[in-house]
Motif scaffolding. Structure first.
Motif, PDB file in Angstrom:
ATOM      1  N   TRP A  23       0.676  -0.993   0.023  1.00  0.00           N
ATOM      2  CA  TRP A  23       0.027   0.009   0.082  1.00  0.00           C
ATOM      3  C   TRP A  23       0.858   1.206  -0.128  1.00  0.00           C
ATOM      4  O   TRP A  23       0.775   2.253  -0.822  1.00  0.00           O
ATOM      5  CB  TRP A  23      -0.879  -0.247   1.227  1.00  0.00           C
ATOM      6  CG  TRP A  23      -1.779   1.156   1.290  1.00  0.00           C
ATOM      7  CD1 TRP A  23      -3.244   0.964   0.959  1.00  0.00           C
ATOM      8  CD2 TRP A  23      -1.843   2.221   1.705  1.00  0.00           C
ATOM      9  NE1 TRP A  23      -3.874   2.176   1.103  1.00  0.00           N
ATOM     10  CE2 TRP A  23      -3.008   2.876   1.732  1.00  0.00           C
ATOM     11  CE3 TRP A  23      -0.732   2.981   2.567  1.00  0.00           C
ATOM     12  CZ2 TRP A  23      -3.208   4.268   2.118  1.00  0.00           C
ATOM     13  CZ3 TRP A  23      -0.815   4.348   2.836  1.00  0.00           C
ATOM     14  CH2 TRP A  23      -2.061   5.063   2.660  1.00  0.00           C
ATOM     15  N   ARG A  27       1.530   4.419  -2.965  1.00  0.00           N
ATOM     16  CA  ARG A  27       1.521   5.799  -2.600  1.00  0.00           C
ATOM     17  C   ARG A  27       2.774   6.563  -2.832  1.00  0.00           C
ATOM     18  O   ARG A  27       2.686   7.780  -3.238  1.00  0.00           O
ATOM     19  CB  ARG A  27       1.084   5.973  -1.010  1.00  0.00           C
ATOM     20  CG  ARG A  27      -0.512   5.946  -1.022  1.00  0.00           C
ATOM     21  CD  ARG A  27      -1.176   4.778  -1.173  1.00  0.00           C
ATOM     22  NE  ARG A  27      -2.457   4.719  -1.334  1.00  0.00           N
ATOM     23  CZ  ARG A  27      -3.289   3.771  -1.593  1.00  0.00           C
ATOM     24  NH1 ARG A  27      -2.413   2.585  -2.198  1.00  0.00           N
ATOM     25  NH2 ARG A  27      -4.689   3.871  -1.746  1.00  0.00           N
ATOM     26  N   ALA A  30       3.219   7.018  -6.489  1.00  0.00           N
ATOM     27  CA  ALA A  30       2.489   7.954  -6.769  1.00  0.00           C
ATOM     28  C   ALA A  30       2.819   9.381  -6.838  1.00  0.00           C
ATOM     29  O   ALA A  30       2.791  10.120  -7.701  1.00  0.00           O
ATOM     30  CB  ALA A  30       0.996   7.920  -6.404  1.00  0.00           C
ATOM     31  N   VAL A  31       3.460   9.682  -5.504  1.00  0.00           N
ATOM     32  CA  VAL A  31       3.697  11.002  -5.236  1.00  0.00           C
ATOM     33  C   VAL A  31       5.023  11.116  -6.153  1.00  0.00           C
ATOM     34  O   VAL A  31       4.977  12.356  -6.549  1.00  0.00           O
ATOM     35  CB  VAL A  31       4.160  11.154  -3.611  1.00  0.00           C
ATOM     36  CG1 VAL A  31       4.711  12.326  -3.441  1.00  0.00           C
ATOM     37  CG2 VAL A  31       2.759  10.976  -2.737  1.00  0.00           C
ATOM     38  N   ILE A  34       4.067  12.232  -9.791  1.00  0.00           N
ATOM     39  CA  ILE A  34       3.354  13.576 -10.135  1.00  0.00           C
ATOM     40  C   ILE A  34       4.017  14.693 -10.902  1.00  0.00           C
ATOM     41  O   ILE A  34       3.948  15.108 -12.008  1.00  0.00           O
ATOM     42  CB  ILE A  34       2.601  14.197  -8.726  1.00  0.00           C
ATOM     43  CG1 ILE A  34       1.587  13.357  -8.252  1.00  0.00           C
ATOM     44  CG2 ILE A  34       1.923  15.498  -9.170  1.00  0.00           C
ATOM     45  CD1 ILE A  34       0.912  13.716  -6.962  1.00  0.00           C
ATOM     46  N   VAL A  75       7.284   4.485 -12.534  1.00  0.00           N
ATOM     47  CA  VAL A  75       6.034   4.050 -13.420  1.00  0.00           C
ATOM     48  C   VAL A  75       5.934   2.576 -13.411  1.00  0.00           C
ATOM     49  O   VAL A  75       4.810   2.255 -12.915  1.00  0.00           O
ATOM     50  CB  VAL A  75       6.176   4.542 -14.792  1.00  0.00           C
ATOM     51  CG1 VAL A  75       5.297   3.657 -16.070  1.00  0.00           C
ATOM     52  CG2 VAL A  75       5.940   6.044 -15.076  1.00  0.00           C
ATOM     53  N   PHE A  76       7.147   1.776 -13.664  1.00  0.00           N
ATOM     54  CA  PHE A  76       6.781   0.496 -13.683  1.00  0.00           C
ATOM     55  C   PHE A  76       6.604  -0.177 -12.121  1.00  0.00           C
ATOM     56  O   PHE A  76       5.856  -1.186 -12.095  1.00  0.00           O
ATOM     57  CB  PHE A  76       8.023  -0.251 -14.468  1.00  0.00           C
ATOM     58  CG  PHE A  76       7.870  -0.135 -15.702  1.00  0.00           C
ATOM     59  CD1 PHE A  76       7.174  -0.986 -16.469  1.00  0.00           C
ATOM     60  CD2 PHE A  76       8.572   0.745 -16.514  1.00  0.00           C
ATOM     61  CE1 PHE A  76       6.639  -0.794 -17.939  1.00  0.00           C
ATOM     62  CE2 PHE A  76       8.503   0.842 -17.948  1.00  0.00           C
ATOM     63  CZ  PHE A  76       7.414   0.321 -18.569  1.00  0.00           C
ATOM     64  N   HIS A  78       4.990   1.108  -9.566  1.00  0.00           N
ATOM     65  CA  HIS A  78       3.588   1.575  -9.532  1.00  0.00           C
ATOM     66  C   HIS A  78       2.553   0.949 -10.274  1.00  0.00           C
ATOM     67  O   HIS A  78       1.651   0.261  -9.874  1.00  0.00           O
ATOM     68  CB  HIS A  78       3.587   3.235  -9.518  1.00  0.00           C
ATOM     69  CG  HIS A  78       2.128   3.759  -9.573  1.00  0.00           C
ATOM     70  ND1 HIS A  78       1.861   4.224  -8.318  1.00  0.00           N
ATOM     71  CD2 HIS A  78       1.051   3.753 -10.295  1.00  0.00           C
ATOM     72  CE1 HIS A  78       0.334   4.551  -8.418  1.00  0.00           C
ATOM     73  NE2 HIS A  78       0.087   4.319  -9.696  1.00  0.00           N
ATOM     74  N   ALA A  79       2.842   0.675 -11.603  1.00  0.00           N
ATOM     75  CA  ALA A  79       2.002  -0.122 -12.542  1.00  0.00           C
ATOM     76  C   ALA A  79       1.960  -1.413 -12.189  1.00  0.00           C
ATOM     77  O   ALA A  79       0.791  -2.030 -11.878  1.00  0.00           O
ATOM     78  CB  ALA A  79       2.457  -0.007 -14.137  1.00  0.00           C
ATOM     79  N   LEU A  83      -1.396  -3.324 -10.580  1.00  0.00           N
ATOM     80  CA  LEU A  83      -1.841  -4.434 -11.634  1.00  0.00           C
ATOM     81  C   LEU A  83      -2.051  -5.767 -10.953  1.00  0.00           C
ATOM     82  O   LEU A  83      -2.965  -6.468 -10.955  1.00  0.00           O
ATOM     83  CB  LEU A  83      -1.144  -4.627 -12.777  1.00  0.00           C
ATOM     84  CG  LEU A  83      -1.240  -3.752 -13.689  1.00  0.00           C
ATOM     85  CD1 LEU A  83      -0.295  -3.982 -15.082  1.00  0.00           C
ATOM     86  CD2 LEU A  83      -2.688  -3.412 -14.801  1.00  0.00           C
ATOM     87  N   VAL A  85      -2.897  -5.756  -7.741  1.00  0.00           N
ATOM     88  CA  VAL A  85      -4.323  -5.779  -6.971  1.00  0.00           C
ATOM     89  C   VAL A  85      -5.561  -5.770  -7.836  1.00  0.00           C
ATOM     90  O   VAL A  85      -6.359  -6.637  -7.484  1.00  0.00           O
ATOM     91  CB  VAL A  85      -4.458  -4.130  -6.431  1.00  0.00           C
ATOM     92  CG1 VAL A  85      -5.764  -4.120  -5.628  1.00  0.00           C
ATOM     93  CG2 VAL A  85      -3.226  -3.840  -5.358  1.00  0.00           C
ATOM     94  N   VAL A  86      -5.599  -5.362  -9.097  1.00  0.00           N
ATOM     95  CA  VAL A  86      -6.448  -5.572  -9.981  1.00  0.00           C
ATOM     96  C   VAL A  86      -6.807  -7.301 -10.307  1.00  0.00           C
ATOM     97  O   VAL A  86      -7.959  -7.558 -10.238  1.00  0.00           O
ATOM     98  CB  VAL A  86      -6.331  -4.993 -11.497  1.00  0.00           C
ATOM     99  CG1 VAL A  86      -7.164  -5.373 -12.370  1.00  0.00           C
ATOM    100  CG2 VAL A  86      -6.138  -3.407 -11.268  1.00  0.00           C
ATOM    101  N   ASP A  89      -8.171  -8.953  -7.269  1.00  0.00           N
ATOM    102  CA  ASP A  89      -9.817  -8.731  -7.359  1.00  0.00           C
ATOM    103  C   ASP A  89     -10.427  -9.550  -8.375  1.00  0.00           C
ATOM    104  O   ASP A  89     -11.571 -10.061  -8.071  1.00  0.00           O
ATOM    105  CB  ASP A  89      -9.967  -7.303  -7.616  1.00  0.00           C
ATOM    106  CG  ASP A  89      -9.760  -6.279  -6.200  1.00  0.00           C
ATOM    107  OD1 ASP A  89      -9.439  -6.821  -5.157  1.00  0.00           O
ATOM    108  OD2 ASP A  89      -9.701  -5.053  -6.460  1.00  0.00           O
ATOM    109  N   TYR A  90      -9.755  -9.822  -9.414  1.00  0.00           N
ATOM    110  CA  TYR A  90     -11.011 -10.312 -10.460  1.00  0.00           C
ATOM    111  C   TYR A  90     -10.509 -11.758 -10.870  1.00  0.00           C
ATOM    112  O   TYR A  90     -11.368 -12.391 -11.504  1.00  0.00           O
ATOM    113  CB  TYR A  90     -10.860  -9.485 -11.638  1.00  0.00           C
ATOM    114  CG  TYR A  90     -10.987  -8.149 -11.398  1.00  0.00           C
ATOM    115  CD1 TYR A  90     -12.465  -7.725 -10.830  1.00  0.00           C
ATOM    116  CD2 TYR A  90     -10.370  -7.171 -12.100  1.00  0.00           C
ATOM    117  CE1 TYR A  90     -12.665  -6.534 -10.670  1.00  0.00           C
ATOM    118  CE2 TYR A  90     -10.954  -5.844 -11.874  1.00  0.00           C
ATOM    119  CZ  TYR A  90     -12.065  -5.348 -11.466  1.00  0.00           C
ATOM    120  OH  TYR A  90     -12.566  -3.993 -10.968  1.00  0.00           O
ATOM    121  N   LEU A 111      10.614  -4.675 -19.027  1.00  0.00           N
ATOM    122  CA  LEU A 111      10.400  -3.548 -19.716  1.00  0.00           C
ATOM    123  C   LEU A 111      11.090  -2.425 -18.999  1.00  0.00           C
ATOM    124  O   LEU A 111      11.691  -1.366 -19.766  1.00  0.00           O
ATOM    125  CB  LEU A 111       8.846  -3.081 -19.836  1.00  0.00           C
ATOM    126  CG  LEU A 111       8.175  -3.916 -20.658  1.00  0.00           C
ATOM    127  CD1 LEU A 111       6.611  -3.799 -20.439  1.00  0.00           C
ATOM    128  CD2 LEU A 111       8.295  -3.932 -22.126  1.00  0.00           C
TER     129      LEU A 111
END
Ligand code: HEM
Lengths: 125, 131
Positions: A23, A27, A30-31, A34, A75-76, A78-79, A83, A85-86, A89-90, A111
């Motif tokens: 988690w 974050r 993400a910060v 920006i 970026v990688f 964070h991505a 992904l 978490v996604v 979930d599914y 990558l």
């Protein structure tokens, strides 16, 4: 019955004390992203239509190379965290979920290294 | 152990879409789209490191109609996810949670992400001397 104390539970600390690392890393990246992404999009907008030489020269500027490497890592990381978490979930078939998450992580590392290698190659001419 | 009658997540089939719920799923959708779109960034960097021909190919693709549509979509996804991500970070800090506040900052995010997308494309075309 759980042997964990209520306080330990709410803090999300497992035995390895790593409960909130995922988690938190989501974050923090993400910060970091920006300013990095605003800088990147603004630079590309300002250089739209420039030719090959101009782009390479820009990438090879030391400050730019370093910022691009930082952006790539953020970026990688964070991505890949997002992904994960996604998928958690599914995807409800256990082996498929683990395989998909592993694939995402390997792809992110591959990558990111390909990008960083390209940046460094250009920077060192 | 799990109790049987716990409330479930909203049943999307019978749940009226609201600004807040649509924006929430949009954050996930744009996150996934950005992750896929980042491939283009990687190809672009590899092409720049490979040589002028390869770089020319990818620039030609970016300049094509489909390339431009993808880049436009990517830029909007980026600005939306970025602005809404900031909204998320405020929530994580415990701020802006109230019903009214969530709608207010939600509308702000939508307006800001559209404005930033338009601004960056106008800027891009201006630096190409196309305006
Ligand atoms: C190319 C850049 C980016 C990519 C590929 C990306 C990708 C993702 C993905 C896949 C997720 C998971 C979505 C979900 O769980 O529903 C996510 C979540 C998140 N992203 Fe990004 N993101 C990017 C940039 C940013 C930026 C610039 C911010 C700035 C604030 C940001 C903030 C967040 C936050 C706060 C979350 C967690 C949301 C939640 O808890 O549901 N992201 N991102």
């Amino acid at each position: 019955m759980s042997l964990r104390s209520p306080l330990g539970k709410v803090r999300g600390l497992g035995s390895a004390k790593e409960g909130v690392i995922h988690w938190w890393a989501q974050r923090m990246t993400a910060v970091a992203l920006i300013p990095l992404l605003i800088w990147f999009v603004a630079s590309i907008a300002a250089m739209a239509g420039a030719d090959y030489g101009a782009f390479r020269e820009w990438i090879a500027t030391p400050v730019v190379s370093v910022l691009l490497v930082l952006m790539t890592i953020a970026v990688f990381h964070h991505a890949q965290l997002g992904l994960q978490v996604v998928l958690e979930d599914y995807v409800h078939t256990e082996w498929l979920k683990i395989a998909a998450i592993a694939l995402v992580k390997f792809a992110a590392i591959g990558l990111a290294i390909a990008s960083i290698f390209s940046i460094v190659k250009i920077a060192l001419g | 152990m799990a109790s049987q009658n716990r409330p479930l997540s909203p049943h999307l089939q019978v749940y009226k879409p609201q600004l807040t719920s649509v924006m929430s799923i949009m954050h996930r959708a744009t996150g996934i789209a950005l992750a896929v779109g980042t491939l283009l960034l990687v190809f672009w960097l590899i092409a720049a490191a490979t040589g002028e021909r390869t770089f020319g190919d990818i620039q030609a693709f970016n300049a094509s109609l489909i390339g431009k549509l993808l880049l436009f979509g990517w830029s909007f996804a980026l600005f939306y996810h970025l602005c809404n991500g900031i909204r998320h970070l405020f929530w994580d800090a415990g701020k802006g949670f109230g019903l009214e506040a969530a709608y207010r900052n939600g509308r702000l995010v939508v307006v800001a992400s559209i404005a930033l997308t338009v601004l960056s494309w106008v800027w891009g075309y201006a630096s190409m001397g196309a305006l």
